[in-house]
Design a protein around this motif. Structure first.
Motif, PDB file in Angstrom:
ATOM      1  N   GLU A  92     -25.470 -19.956  19.914  1.00 57.00           N
ATOM      2  CA  GLU A  92     -24.267 -20.775  19.911  1.00 57.00           C
ATOM      3  C   GLU A  92     -23.101 -19.939  19.401  1.00 57.00           C
ATOM      4  OE1 GLU A  92     -23.331 -24.389  17.208  1.00 57.00           O
ATOM      5  OE2 GLU A  92     -24.571 -25.083  18.846  1.00 57.00           O
TER       6      GLU A  92
ATOM      7  N   PHE B   2     -19.080 -19.694  17.998  1.00 57.36           N
ATOM      8  CA  PHE B   2     -17.875 -20.338  17.477  1.00 57.36           C
ATOM      9  C   PHE B   2     -16.710 -19.839  18.300  1.00 57.36           C
ATOM     10  CE2 PHE B   2     -20.316 -19.882  13.463  1.00 57.36           C
ATOM     11  CZ  PHE B   2     -20.391 -21.215  13.118  1.00 57.36           C
TER      12      PHE B   2
ATOM     13  N   ARG C 142     -14.503 -26.027  21.224  1.00 60.42           N
ATOM     14  CA  ARG C 142     -15.895 -25.758  21.555  1.00 60.42           C
ATOM     15  C   ARG C 142     -16.814 -25.950  20.362  1.00 60.42           C
ATOM     16  NH1 ARG C 142     -14.475 -20.659  24.850  1.00 60.42           N
ATOM     17  NH2 ARG C 142     -16.501 -19.813  24.347  1.00 60.42           N
TER      18      ARG C 142
ATOM     19  N   GLY D  40     -20.969 -28.338  19.516  1.00 61.96           N
ATOM     20  CA  GLY D  40     -22.210 -27.916  18.885  1.00 61.96           C
ATOM     21  C   GLY D  40     -22.385 -28.488  17.493  1.00 61.96           C
ATOM     22  N   ALA D  41     -21.318 -28.566  16.752  1.00 61.41           N
ATOM     23  CA  ALA D  41     -21.446 -28.903  15.335  1.00 61.41           C
ATOM     24  C   ALA D  41     -21.775 -30.357  15.091  1.00 61.41           C
ATOM     25  CB  ALA D  41     -20.154 -28.568  14.613  1.00 61.41           C
TER      26      ALA D  41
END
Lengths: 817, 235
Positions: free
Chosen positions: A70, A72, A812, A816-817
């Motif tokens: 993943e 950042f 983005r 994911g977070a």
């Protein structure tokens, strides 16, 4: 010591079905989703299921053991004040569903997620409940908004919003869009618009019509008046889908000029709401409800008194100390009588033949109520307030203004605010005149800046026919809707949370609206579209609004002041003053209306005995869910039970038990309502408290091109609509109240059957539904819609996020977070 | 054709086959589920290659920069942010496009020669972000708040190890649920005065105290009662 249990005197119930313990209701109690429950996947055998589950298990084990790689994508330069994970709050102001919203937006990672009232805004301080809370408890500082505002967030993320400029070939109906080729996009539109603007500048705007919705935005008003100055022969067409002009006209007629009424319920000891849902569907209901509640503290002895005379059982009626139900069309007569009693200074004279109220006949009840109201009003001169609903006729509005003037309430509880409006002095066309002149081929180009007039207009105004005669129709659309079918250029109009704007609050305080997010679907605000159309696209909307602010603030306007306005959400101390007006107290001689018989004052038909099949009235209200239909694609609002009826996803003919019995109608049956040649078939919904002989129906339903939630008819097979479209029943010159309506039950059932047969794919069951019954009757349709919407929403959000990810790196992380 | 049948003498190997299958299963599944898929194996030591070979050992170790210079929301928000490109540029600003001196300061300013900073300078010029690879990651069903821990005196080192000694950052602790609960049940060894949370080589002895006694006292003073209720993390 044992106290005796209080005797149960009241029986509480959730619906009439519950009260009567009907079999349908019993059935509902046993299974919450009776229809959907039987729809569990069919055609999947046990063997197949085991196969699928086994495969899922096997594949589940085959997935890699660590999380996916993943990344950042941080900002290159992080915006000032932005802390990832913490919300940010911004003040903004905008117009929404006819009302002005003074909001505080909660934004997370650059996305608005919630709207609340701006607690520092003067209009909210005005109604702040100081007695309740001495500023100790922060929780009470929060300011609410209405449900339309709450749902505005969902409309922002509506995947059915128009996402591109469309150019329609008006012969074939086919659409050129940016996706298909490069013929239509903002650049070509701007080029076309500026060429056309130049041509209009040369011929002074002859053949141009600008259709707009009345607005409280100074920038939009300024743009309209500047456009009119630039193209002097252009026609301004003011179109209000929910007609509220009568009050403004009445103010003008009695000598109040262009002042705008605003009530101070917190200053009033006696409030008389005549067919006015002050606390519910009034545009300022949130403010008024707070003002009203401020003097409802029985412990302190501060208690106001609220009288309500109305036809539909409203939130105001249910909060009133005294409520009387009667037809809306006869309210004028009652008000005339009240005016006469106030002129005579006579109220309740006590001790006649004191019969208990319950034993009186309906007309005696009304007499006694009027006596009580008159004496209460006379005893509270200057601290009383009489209001009339905005749908009532001008004459009734004038009477109410005179009564308030006679009681000395003007400027105390009944404010007439001096809010500047440069449009008030300009000549304007009405939509029916516009349609007439379009049909005479006097209009070459129309800019339609009002939302969806082709749907919301009364059935006898042929907007479609008129637009077909106009060469260029340019429409600023929220979605690809009914009107966009008739237009040539369809440009996406931004949601107010994406746009620069400004607006006068209900008390005249000036506030600026700032965009909370970049336009998600590439739309532009009405103001920006307007600037492009009038050939002034070199000014950005932000600068244009700033210029308007500079004019309003006056003097040397500096950047600091501008930032202060933006930060606070309002210009300090800019509330409008009471206009210096003198209200004419003499009643003008009744004008002879040709063809209309004056109604004798004693011919008020009250009670169920007066109801016949031919003398009904219909009162049309803007829906508490979908307003005039523009919010039909908002699932939150469709799901929201409407006050009193608890209806969702539908409109119905609301009538009282007595009226329904007299007409031989039952709950959920179709009734055909007709007046002259106009007619509509609509389900019956029985409501307690509805005036006898009066039928209330909500507007805004039956959209044919709203979207995947609010109704869409694509072809014969793929069609669903929500509720009933009333345009066939509505007449332009009868905005809200229609009298002399005939009701027929049986014939319509046949037509309903015919409809069922001709369109077997209809998923919606024709019936009025309260939430209880509604699950049973249309769970399938509802689930289908909801599911479709959820999938759509999810898809759009993710594509949206990815798209934003390119220009705004932080997005983005969110995924994911 | 006659069907093939195993000869009768093979029957005595049936038991052996059974033992082999069961034993093999145990030998395979045991290590797989107990060892290979455990968070210790999967998570610790994960060391992806970053787009910029940023050395924590130089910046945090030798230069003694505070963690919060870059991870500046760690004590304010649930997230501890990865720094924006602007943060790198504060020291490592490139030459201006026409070759003029850097706008901010000039450590390795020459864009063509500093291969290692290329991604940062590229990002600064284009406005596209540097795609840092995420190392520590909790599942989506776990709620974790950095600021709640850091402001109460749980040091970075407790969860991330001696990042100030890492040339390339790797995951030091397994960050499994058992590991979380371990500390939530017994936080004393990990509590320190909040001003020292970013000092990774700090020991209680540095201020002349015993760690356990200090932890116990801080727990009392700051009213720290870590919960082990499911809903604390699995909201």
């Amino acid at each position: 010591m044992n106290y005796p249990l209080p005797q149960q005197t009241k029986k509480y119930f959730r619906s009439l079905g519950d009260l009567e313990q009907t079999p349908e209701f019993e059935d509902f109690l046993h299974r919450e989703f009776p229809t959907a429950a039987s729809e569990f996947p069919e055609g999947v055998s046990r063997r197949r299921w085991v196969q699928l589950m086994g495969a899922s298990l096997a594949f589940g084990g085959a997935v890699g053991c660590r999380y996916n790689r993943e990344e950042f994508a941080e900002f290159v330069v992080r915006p000032e004040g932005r802390v990832a994970g913490l919300p940010q709050y911004f003040a903004t102001n905008f117009e929404w569903a006819g009302r002005v919203v003074n909001a505080l937006t909660t934004c997370r990672e650059g996305r608005p997620i919630k709207l609340d009232g701006n607690p520092e805004h003067p209009i909210n301080l005005l109604s702040a409940n100081k007695d309740f809370n001495d500023g100790k408890d922060k929780k009470f500082d929060k300011v609410g908004t209405d449900h339309f505002t709450q749902a505005a967030i969902l409309s922002l993320y509506d995947p059915d919003r128009l996402g591109a400029v469309l150019l329609r070939d008006r012969q074939s109906g086919s659409v050129e869009s940016q996706e298909a080729n490069q013929l239509a996009d903002w650049t070509t539109f701007t080029k076309m618009a500026s060429a056309e603007a130049k041509a209009f500048e040369a011929n002074k705007g002859k053949g141009l019509a600008i259709v707009y919705e009345p607005t409280m935005s100074p920038s939009l008003q300024r743009w309209l008046s500047e456009a009119k100055a630039k193209f002097p022969e252009a026609q301004l067409v003011e179109y209000e889908s929910v007609y509220r002009r009568n009050q403004a006209k009445a103010v003008k007629a009695v000598g109040g000029g262009d002042a705008i009424p605003f009530y101070r319920l917190d200053e009033a000891k006696v409030i008389v709401a005549i067919d006015d849902d002050l606390l519910g569907s009034n545009l300022n209901a949130v403010i008024y409800a707070r003002q009203f509640a401020k003097n409802r503290a029985p412990v302190d002895g501060k208690m106001n008194r609220l009288y309500s005379i109305e036809s539909q059982y409203s939130i105001t009626g249910s909060s009133a100390d005294f409520r009387f139900a009667m037809k809306s069309s006869q309210i004028g007569i009652v008000l005339d009588r009240l005016e006469k009693m106030i002129d005579d200074g006579k109220g309740f004279e006590g001790n006649k033949d004191e019969k208990p109220y319950n034993e009186l006949s309906p007309s005696e009840k009304l007499d006694r109520a009027l006596e009580a109201i008159a004496s209460d009003l006379l005893a509270n001169k200057g601290t009383s307030l009489l209001t009339v609903g905005s749908h009532q006729e001008i004459a009734v509005q004038e009477t109410a203004l005179r009564i308030n003037a006679k009681l000395g309430n003007i400027g105390k509880t009944f404010m007439l605010l001096d809010i500047p409006n440069p449009l008030a002095a300009l000549d304007k066309l009405r939509l029916d005149d516009f349609v007439a002149s379009a049909k005479n081929a006097e209009i070459k180009t129309a800019w339609i800046l009002a939302p969806n007039p082709a749907f919301s207009v009364a059935g006898d105004i042929d907007v479609a026919g008129a637009l077909a005669k106009i060469d260029h129709v340019i429409y600023a659309a929220d979605a690809d809707d009914e009107t966009s079918l008739l237009a040539e250029w369809i440009v996406p109009a931004a949601h107010p949370l994406e746009a620069w704007g400004d607006v006068y609050a209900a008390d005249g305080t000036y506030g600026v609206g700032q965009p909370q997010i970049e336009a998600l679907r590439g739309a532009k605000s009405l103001l920006e579209i307007g600037l492009i159309l009038s050939g002034s696209s070199d000014v950005t909307p932000a600068d244009y609004v700033k210029q308007t602010s500079a004019k309003i603030v006056g003097g040397s306007f500096n950047d600091r002041q501008w930032k202060e306005i933006l930060h606070a959400g309002f210009l300090a101390d800019s509330a409008a003053k009471q206009a210096k007006v003198t209200i004419a107290k003499d009643k003008p001689a009744p004008k002879a209306i040709p063809g209309a018989e004056p109604v004798p004052a004693d011919e008020i038909s009250l009670g169920v005995d007066s109801v016949t099949k031919e003398n009904l009235e219909i009162v049309f209200y803007a829906s508490d869910s979908v307003y005039d239909g523009r919010l039909a694609n908002n699932g939150w609002l469709q799901e929201l039970p409407q006050p009193i009826t608890k209806l969702t996803w539908d409109n119905a003919a609301l009538m009282s038990v007595g009226t329904a019995n007299k007409l031989g109608l039952k709950q959920g049956e179709l009734v055909k309502l007709s007046q002259g040649e106009a007619s509509v078939s609509i389900p019956v919904f029985i409501v307690l408290g509805q005036a006898e002989g009066s039928i209330a129906i909500n507007l805004g339903y039956g959209r044919s091109r709203a979207g995947s939630v609010g109704g869409m008819i694509r072809n014969a097979k793929d069609q669903f609509t929500v509720g009933t479209n009333l345009s066939s029943m509505r007449r332009w010159n009868q905005h809200s109240i229609v009298t002399g309506v005939e009701a027929r039950g049986r014939a319509s059932t046949i037509s309903w059957l015919r409809r069922k047969i001709t369109s077997p794919s209809r998923t919606k069951v024709e019936c009025a539904r309260s939430p209880c019954e509604h699950h049973k009757l249309s769970a399938k349709a509802r689930l289908m819609n909801l599911r479709r919407r959820k999938i759509l929403l999810r898809c759009t959000c993710i594509t949206q996020l990815n798209r934003c990810g390119k220009s705004r790196p932080s997005t983005r992380i969110m995924l994911g977070a | 054709m006659q069907r093939f049948l195993f000869p009768r003498w093979t029957n005595k190997f049936l038991a052996l086959l059974g033992i082999l299958i069961v034993g093999g299963g145990v030998l395979y599944a045991g290590p797989l589920f107990l060892g290979l898929t455990s968070p210790v194996t999967l998570n610790t030591g994960y060391q992806p290659t970053q787009p910029v070979p940023f050395s924590h050992a130089i910046h945090a170790g030798q230069l003694k920069m505070d963690c919060r210079y870059c991870h500046n929301s760690v004590d304010k928000s649930a997230h501890s942010t990865v720094p924006a490109t602007q943060t790198c540029i504060n020291c490592h600003s490139p030459k201006t496009p026409n070759g003029g001196p850097p706008v901010y300061s000039a450590i390795h300013a020459d864009g063509d020669k500093t291969v290692k900073l290329k991604a940062v300078h590229e990002s600064w010029r284009t406005g596209e972000s540097v795609d840092w690879v995420r190392i520590h990651r909790l599942p989506d069903y776990v709620y974790f708040n950095h600021s709640a821990h850091v402001t109460r005196g749980v040091s970075c080192v407790s969860c991330h190890g001696r990042v100030d000694k890492m040339e390339v950052v790797h995951q030091d602790k397994d960050q499994s649920m058992a590991w979380c609960i371990d500390c939530h049940r017994n936080p004393e060894p990990h509590l320190r005065p909040a001003e020292f949370v970013t000092k990774l080589d700090w020991k209680a002895e540095d201020i002349g105290e015993n760690q356990l006694a200090l932890g116990k006292r801080l727990k009392e003073e700051k009213n720290i009662h870590p919960q082990t209720n499911c809903a604390v993390c699995h909201r």
